[in-house]
Write a protein that holds these residues in place. Structure first.
Motif, short mmCIF file in Angstrom:
data_model
loop_
_atom_site.label_atom_id
_atom_site.label_comp_id
_atom_site.label_asym_id
_atom_site.label_seq_id
_atom_site.Cartn_x
_atom_site.Cartn_y
_atom_site.Cartn_z
N ALA A 1 0.82 -1.22 0.00
CA ALA A 1 0.00 0.00 0.00
C ALA A 1 0.85 1.27 0.00
CB ALA A 1 -0.92 0.00 1.22
N ASP A 2 2.15 1.14 0.19
CA ASP A 2 3.06 2.28 0.27
C ASP A 2 3.42 2.74 -1.15
OD1 ASP A 2 5.11 4.09 0.60
OD2 ASP A 2 6.22 2.88 2.06
N GLN A 3 2.91 3.90 -1.57
CA GLN A 3 3.14 4.37 -2.92
C GLN A 3 4.61 4.72 -3.19
OE1 GLN A 3 0.86 4.30 -5.50
NE2 GLN A 3 -0.12 3.07 -3.90
N ALA A 4 5.32 5.13 -2.15
CA ALA A 4 6.75 5.40 -2.31
C ALA A 4 7.49 4.12 -2.67
CB ALA A 4 7.31 6.01 -1.03
N PHE A 5 7.07 3.02 -2.08
CA PHE A 5 7.68 1.73 -2.41
C PHE A 5 7.27 1.27 -3.81
CE2 PHE A 5 6.86 -2.88 -2.68
CZ PHE A 5 8.16 -3.36 -2.56
N CYS A 6 6.01 1.44 -4.14
CA CYS A 6 5.49 0.94 -5.41
C CYS A 6 6.04 1.67 -6.62
CB CYS A 6 3.96 1.05 -5.42
SG CYS A 6 3.16 0.02 -4.18
N HIS A 7 6.45 2.91 -6.45
CA HIS A 7 6.93 3.71 -7.58
C HIS A 7 8.21 4.44 -7.18
CE1 HIS A 7 3.21 2.89 -9.73
NE2 HIS A 7 2.58 3.15 -8.61
N HIS A 8 9.26 3.66 -6.94
CA HIS A 8 10.53 4.21 -6.51
C HIS A 8 11.46 4.34 -7.71
CE1 HIS A 8 14.04 4.72 -3.80
NE2 HIS A 8 13.13 5.10 -2.94
N ASP A 9 12.37 5.30 -7.66
CA ASP A 9 13.24 5.52 -8.82
C ASP A 9 14.59 4.82 -8.69
OD1 ASP A 9 14.37 7.07 -6.87
OD2 ASP A 9 14.22 8.96 -7.96
N SER A 10 14.73 3.95 -7.71
CA SER A 10 15.96 3.16 -7.58
C SER A 10 15.62 1.75 -7.15
CB SER A 10 16.92 3.81 -6.58
OG SER A 10 16.35 3.82 -5.28
N LEU A 11 16.59 0.88 -7.24
CA LEU A 11 16.41 -0.52 -6.88
C LEU A 11 15.92 -0.67 -5.44
CD1 LEU A 11 18.86 -3.40 -7.64
CD2 LEU A 11 18.19 -3.01 -5.27
N GLN A 12 15.00 -1.64 -5.24
CA GLN A 12 14.54 -1.97 -3.89
C GLN A 12 14.58 -3.48 -3.72
OE1 GLN A 12 11.25 0.88 -2.34
NE2 GLN A 12 10.79 0.50 -4.48
N LEU A 13 15.01 -3.92 -2.55
CA LEU A 13 15.11 -5.35 -2.29
C LEU A 13 14.37 -5.69 -1.00
CD1 LEU A 13 18.14 -7.64 -2.91
CD2 LEU A 13 16.86 -7.85 -0.78
#
Length: 570
Positions: free
Chosen positions: A532-544
């Motif tokens: 539900a976190d929009q910052a996580f869903c549409h981030h401009d760098s790699l996320q793990l």
């Protein structure tokens, strides 16, 4: 040398061989070239930026091959550059996988100069026996075309032929580029005429006959269905598939390898058919059908839940890139693309049966459960609720490959997996290539689900993602080792265990800066909140994301397939 100089002077618009090669690749849609530098390909690599291409320096050749595979599945074709011997052999596993699964990669190998090869010199990266063709021979059986650019007089022709064969046959090709040929001259005027990428036309009379035979059985069938598999994707017939589904109204299903081939939000879509591992209600509909229009089938063990198909050939029409089989009659040299188009135009109105309803609703057992443990039965429908149109979704050999069968995709999702070749670690390298292609297409979301054991084989490509400013979302399923192997054999064997890693901190070791954020998720509520976190869903760098799941849990389809594999192994 004199004759070569004379030939160059006779060219109206001379251009270097390497420039010609890379400009042709640019012409067919390649924008990024994967690979690893080596002394026999360095001079050629100087031409990459000159031709409007981006160089992706991978951490090793195997990963580069996986990345080229992922890139090609999104863009339609890719290019890989390795060096003679040590480099090309490191990439062979990836190239074999691409050959197995019909993925078009132009594999360019920098070789020693032609004089050194003729003289059999004792050079580094050789076997020391003067045989400079041994590695090319190793690649011949996993390439649909081999171009040895040993003479500039035919280099341009061979390059064009290699790229054409790669495209129309959707399989890797091998291009040998000696160092002294890199800046040899060819006719640059050839670039004014694009490479012909059209399929060879079917014999019109034969094609019409096949169409009429198919229509005879289709019109007589009482409950026909459509089953779409991987080669419909690889051989670029998705437009025809979509139009057939729309025009016929027939219940339509995909195989595991065919995920993403059909719009899963379409009213005709009925789910995944994989024999015993099928979505609920699917097996009954497909197996009771009196006619299955099977498009691009690859009936491998993992794609059929251990060869548990119950579809008789007498009730099947198979459409392929090189032949059509109607029941037990085969029509060779007949491409499915033209046949399908005419069937759509001529079939008239059909009376389709009902279609099983597919959704991402959680099973009742999971809805009623208060347990916070993240199980496969809960995860994959939940993932389906989170995905968005146009996402690229990669799943690794193991639990993720089987779990994704229970996810109904939004429209326009590209699914990438390696169900047939099944090389562990493939998906992380492939994710890098897919994310690069996504960036070129306007930054589609690239999402990977991979096991903790598989991650350890190719983890270096996180570094390549960071260096190229790619932004995939990577879920590492932490379940204490090789779960699929445990189900096949050796449940408590040490060889199926792995050393636990601090996965979400690894990108920092590879140089991730302040923009990177890792997560450790152990409960359903934590994952629901993350989705539900929009910052996580549409981030401009790699996320793990470390995603913790029970060691003993696995999708039902994996358990069935593993049991069949174990039996077959005996």
């Amino acid at each position: 040398m004199v004759s070569s100089d004379i030939a160059t002077r006779e060219l109206e618009n001379p251009i270097d061989v390497a420039e010609y090669l890379f400009r042709r690749l640019h012409e067919v849609g390649v924008r990024s070239v994967h690979g690893v530098p080596g002394d026999y390909n360095l001079a050629a690599l100087d031409y990459v930026p000159k031709c409007g291409l981006n160089w992706v320096g991978n951490c090793n050749e195997l990963n580069a091959g996986y990345a080229a595979d992922g890139y090609a599945r999104v863009k339609g074709i890719s290019a890989l550059v390795t060096t003679f011997g040590v480099g090309e052999l490191s990439a062979l596993n990836a190239i074999a996988g691409a050959y197995s699964e019909f993925v078009p990669i132009v594999h360019i190998v920098g070789q020693p100069n032609t004089k050194s090869q003729r003289d059999g010199m004792l050079l580094h990266h050789t076997l020391g026996n003067g045989d400079f063709n041994v590695f090319t021979r190793m690649s011949e059986d996993i390439s649909c075309y081999v171009a040895r650019l040993n003479d500039p007089l035919d280099a341009a022709t061979l390059i064009d032929s290699a790229i054409r064969q790669c495209w129309i046959r959707s399989r890797p090709v091998y291009v040998a580029l000696p160092t002294d040929i890199v800046n040899a001259k060819v006719n640059g005027d050839r670039l004014k005429k694009p490479i012909d990428l059209s399929l060879p036309e079917n014999n019109p009379e034969k094609e019409d006959y096949v169409v009429e035979v198919v229509l005879k059985y289709l019109r007589a069938a009482k409950n026909p269905v459509i089953l779409v598999d991987a080669c419909a994707i690889r051989h670029r017939t998705l437009e025809e598939v979509h139009d057939l589904v729309e025009a016929s109204g027939l219940p339509t299903f995909v195989t595991p390898m065919g995920k993403g081939a059909v719009d899963e939000t379409h009213k005709n879509f009925g789910g995944v058919y994989a024999g015993n591992g099928s979505n609920p209600g699917v097996g009954e509909v497909v197996e009771s059908s009196d006619l299955v229009l099977s498009i691009g089938a690859i009936k491998s063990d993992f794609n059929t839940s251990g060869f548990t198909y119950r579809i008789g050939q007498l009730n099947t029409i198979d459409f392929h890139s090189t032949y059509v089989r109607v029941r037990y009659s085969e029509y060779p040299d007949t491409n499915m693309k033209g046949v399908l188009r005419k069937i759509i135009q001529r079939m008239g109105t059909l009376s389709p049966a009902s279609v099983p309803q597919v959704n991402n609703r959680l099973p009742d057992s999971e809805l009623k459960s208060s347990d916070q443990t993240i199980t496969h039965a809960w995860l994959w429908p939940t993932v389906g609720q989170w995905l968005k149109p146009h996402d690229i979704v990669l799943t690794e050999t193991g639990t993720a490959n089987f779990g994704i069968w229970d996810t109904r995709f939004p429209a326009q999702v590209t699914a990438i997996s390696q169900v047939l070749w099944g090389s562990i670690g493939y998906s992380l390298g492939s994710c890098q290539g897919a994310a690069m292609a996504a960036k070129e297409q306007g930054n589609r979301r690239t999402i990977l689900f991979i096991g903790d054991g598989s991650t350890q084989l190719t983890v270096q490509e996180l570094s390549t993602m960071l260096s190229n400013k790619l932004n995939p979302i990577i879920f590492v399923i932490c379940n204490e080792g090789y779960t699929i192997e445990r189900y096949i054999h050796g449940w408590d064997a040490s060889y199926n265990d792995i050393q636990p890693w601090d996965y979400f901190n690894i990108p920092k070791v590879f140089g991730a800066k302040e923009g990177y954020k890792g997560y450790r998720i152990k409960t359903r509520d934590e994952l629901t909140k993350l989705f539900a976190d929009q910052a996580f869903c549409h981030h401009d760098s790699l996320q793990l994301v470390e995603l913790y799941m029970p060691r003993e849990d696995a999708p039902a389809a994996l358990k069935l397939t593993a049991e069949a594999a174990a039996t077959l192994n005996k």
